[in-house]
Design an enzyme around this catalytic site. Structure first.
Site, mmCIF file in Angstrom:
data_model
loop_
_atom_site.group_PDB
_atom_site.id
_atom_site.type_symbol
_atom_site.label_atom_id
_atom_site.label_comp_id
_atom_site.label_asym_id
_atom_site.label_seq_id
_atom_site.Cartn_x
_atom_site.Cartn_y
_atom_site.Cartn_z
ATOM 1 N N ARG A 88 0.850 -1.193 0.000
ATOM 2 C CA ARG A 88 0.000 0.000 0.000
ATOM 3 C C ARG A 88 0.885 1.242 0.000
ATOM 4 O O ARG A 88 1.570 1.530 0.966
ATOM 5 C CB ARG A 88 -0.899 -0.014 1.245
ATOM 6 C CG ARG A 88 -1.879 1.148 1.282
ATOM 7 C CD ARG A 88 -2.898 0.965 2.392
ATOM 8 N NE ARG A 88 -2.444 1.488 3.663
ATOM 9 C CZ ARG A 88 -3.122 1.394 4.813
ATOM 10 N NH1 ARG A 88 -4.273 0.748 4.842
ATOM 11 N NH2 ARG A 88 -2.654 1.897 5.919
ATOM 12 N N SER A 145 -12.375 -2.771 -0.453
ATOM 13 C CA SER A 145 -12.553 -2.206 0.886
ATOM 14 C C SER A 145 -14.004 -1.786 1.074
ATOM 15 O O SER A 145 -14.544 -1.042 0.253
ATOM 16 C CB SER A 145 -11.669 -0.972 1.074
ATOM 17 O OG SER A 145 -10.326 -1.360 1.197
ATOM 18 N N LYS A 174 -4.676 5.743 8.667
ATOM 19 C CA LYS A 174 -5.394 6.414 7.575
ATOM 20 C C LYS A 174 -5.599 7.880 7.941
ATOM 21 O O LYS A 174 -5.950 8.193 9.072
ATOM 22 C CB LYS A 174 -6.767 5.763 7.359
ATOM 23 C CG LYS A 174 -6.744 4.410 6.662
ATOM 24 C CD LYS A 174 -6.733 4.593 5.152
ATOM 25 C CE LYS A 174 -6.813 3.275 4.407
ATOM 26 N NZ LYS A 174 -8.174 2.806 4.221
#
Length: 207
Positions: A39, A108, A137
């Site tokens: 990611r 997601s 996040k």
């Protein structure tokens, strides 16, 4: 149906800091982790490509599955096992056109409607969360909690990867909801001893 189990390690250089992702992968493979996702949210395509091209063979050679977050193009080019898409990424049908039928596509999801839509659209698995508050996040979705996870598990047949604030202290509870797999980021990448952290998480899952 796809079988996912155990720990899903998300490799995020922004969380790993100065740590080598190569070393982290090796430690995780040695401990028994078989699911990895790269990611890299904020970096340009070339950087994502170079990192994926370096890490993908390492994971696959160790018997692991290598997924690229967001970037179907990079996943296809480096021969990754699949891609993981957020709600704002390419539509699933277009991602499938790029990757072909043999690759994994995860989506997601943050509520029951998104979860059932992803299953109906042909996703191989869903990520569901955040189960607990998370710091990895910038703009996290609202926390869904264990109750939200149980609700989705009752309605969705494809594998569910629980994500968000999962650590050795709560991973057993998450597993008890029927989630197939637990994704972790900072619980490993920010741990003083990542190899020890992975072993502790795996032990807690099997608990």
């Amino acid at each position: 149906i796809l079988r996912l189990s155990g720990l899903y390690l998300i490799l995020d250089p922004s969380v790993a800091g100065s740590r080598s992702l190569t070393d982290l992968i090796q430690a995780a493979l040695d401990a028994g982790v078989r699911l990895f996702q790269l990611r890299m949210k904020t970096l340009e395509t070339r950087k994502v490509y170079e990192m994926a091209a370096a890490l993908c063979p390492l994971v696959q050679k160790g018997g692991g599955t290598f997924i690229v977050n967001d970037r179907c193009d990079v996943a296809a080019v480096v021969g990754a096992d699949g891609a993981h898409l957020g709600q704002e990424d390419l539509p699933l049908v277009d991602a499938r056109a790029i990757l072909g039928p043999g690759k994994l596509i995860g989506i997601s999801t943050h509520n029951l409607a998104q979860a059932t839509e992803a299953e109906a659209g042909g996703a191989d698995y869903i990520g569901f969360g955040p189960i607990f508050p998370t710091a990895t996040k910038e703009n996290p979705d609202p926390v869904v909690g264990l109750a939200g996870l149980r609700e989705v598990r009752a309605k969705v047949r494809i594998p569910i990867v629980a994500i968000g604030g999962i650590n050795a202290g709560n991973i057993g509870e998450v597993k008890s909801t029927g989630a197939d797999c637990c994704a972790v980021v900072s619980a490993v990448l920010s741990a003083p001893d990542p190899a020890k952290a992975i072993k502790g998480l795996l032990k807690a899952i099997e608990g």
